[in-house]
Design a protein around this motif. Structure first.
Motif, mmCIF file in Angstrom:
data_model
loop_
_atom_site.group_PDB
_atom_site.id
_atom_site.type_symbol
_atom_site.label_atom_id
_atom_site.label_comp_id
_atom_site.label_asym_id
_atom_site.label_seq_id
_atom_site.Cartn_x
_atom_site.Cartn_y
_atom_site.Cartn_z
ATOM 1 N N ALA A 71 0.820 -1.216 0.000
ATOM 2 C CA ALA A 71 0.000 0.000 0.000
ATOM 3 C C ALA A 71 0.853 1.265 0.000
ATOM 4 O O ALA A 71 0.321 2.371 -0.078
ATOM 5 N N CYS A 73 2.453 2.768 2.373
ATOM 6 C CA CYS A 73 2.021 3.682 3.437
ATOM 7 C C CYS A 73 3.183 4.256 4.248
ATOM 8 O O CYS A 73 2.976 5.149 5.065
ATOM 9 N N THR A 88 -3.713 4.787 4.842
ATOM 10 C CA THR A 88 -3.313 4.033 3.652
ATOM 11 C C THR A 88 -3.053 2.565 3.974
ATOM 12 O O THR A 88 -3.194 1.699 3.114
ATOM 13 N N CYS A 89 -2.697 2.271 5.219
ATOM 14 C CA CYS A 89 -2.380 0.903 5.644
ATOM 15 C C CYS A 89 -3.582 -0.019 5.426
ATOM 16 O O CYS A 89 -4.713 0.328 5.748
ATOM 17 N N ILE A 90 -3.315 -1.197 4.862
ATOM 18 C CA ILE A 90 -4.383 -2.174 4.628
ATOM 19 C C ILE A 90 -4.324 -3.330 5.634
ATOM 20 O O ILE A 90 -5.117 -4.254 5.574
ATOM 21 N N CYS A 92 -2.085 -5.734 6.042
ATOM 22 C CA CYS A 92 -1.688 -7.032 5.478
ATOM 23 C C CYS A 92 -0.647 -7.761 6.328
ATOM 24 O O CYS A 92 -0.550 -8.979 6.286
ATOM 25 N N LYS A 117 -5.014 -1.896 11.759
ATOM 26 C CA LYS A 117 -3.995 -1.032 11.155
ATOM 27 C C LYS A 117 -2.701 -1.126 11.952
ATOM 28 O O LYS A 117 -2.711 -1.124 13.175
#
Length: 183
Positions: A71, A73, A88-90, A92, A117
């Motif tokens: 992402a 981020c 912005t962090c997804i 993952c 997050k």
């Protein structure tokens, strides 16, 4: 350009966890269950040469978390501090697996809950911008922690580095961390 560095004196840390408490008090997101931006670790526990160190994100020059984030981020400030954009962090977790220091933290909603997050030490960037030390440095009762610009010949960090030997954690990882441990 400033190069912010963090030093922890292994001979002065008494494992009081004041730095951990200061971090949680300063940063609301660090209060979430499962988030521990800063922690105190004892090395060689009960053995000759036992030492305690305060560890957090190393704000590496070659930060693996930045390299693997799909992402994108993560970003680096002009002072060399590695920050991330939570919007912005997804979640993952790639950063968690890439970091050899275990710095990225994820809140735990339940015992087997999904990742939220990512959160990590920011070197208290909001305080640094105002000319203050990070909260953990400001409250340390033994003054075992130092923070400052390595390019500034008058900073405490520069003065101490010239006088003492130091090490970084896991140098073979090649990340060039900005957290040094005085020995």
């Amino acid at each position: 350009m400033a190069v912010m560095k963090f030093l922890c004196d292994t001979k002065r840390c008494i494992e009081c966890n004041g730095c951990v408490t200061a971090c949680k008090n300063e940063n609301d997101s660090a209060l979430e269950w499962g988030i521990q931006r800063r922690r105190v670790v004892t090395i060689n526990d009960g053995q000759p040469g036992e030492a305690s160190i305060s560890v957090a994100c190393m704000h590496c020059t070659d930060a693996p978390c930045m390299a693997v984030c799909p992402a994108d981020c993560f970003y680096r400030t002009e002072d060399g501090i590695v920050l991330h954009d939570k919007d912005t962090c997804i979640g993952c977790g790639y950063c968690f697996y890439a970091c050899p220091f275990g710095a990225p933290q994820f809140p735990k909603k339940t015992a087997f809950g999904s990742r939220g997050k990512m959160d990590k030490c920011t070197f208290c960037d909001h305080r640094v911008k105002d000319g203050l030390n990070p909260a953990c440095v400001a409250v340390c009762p033994t003054k075992c922690m130092y923070f400052g610009d390595l390019d500034d010949p008058n900073s405490d960090v520069t003065k101490v580095i010239k006088e003492r030997k130091y090490k970084t954690l896991i140098p073979e990882a090649g990340t060039i961390p900005h957290l040094y441990f005085l020995i």
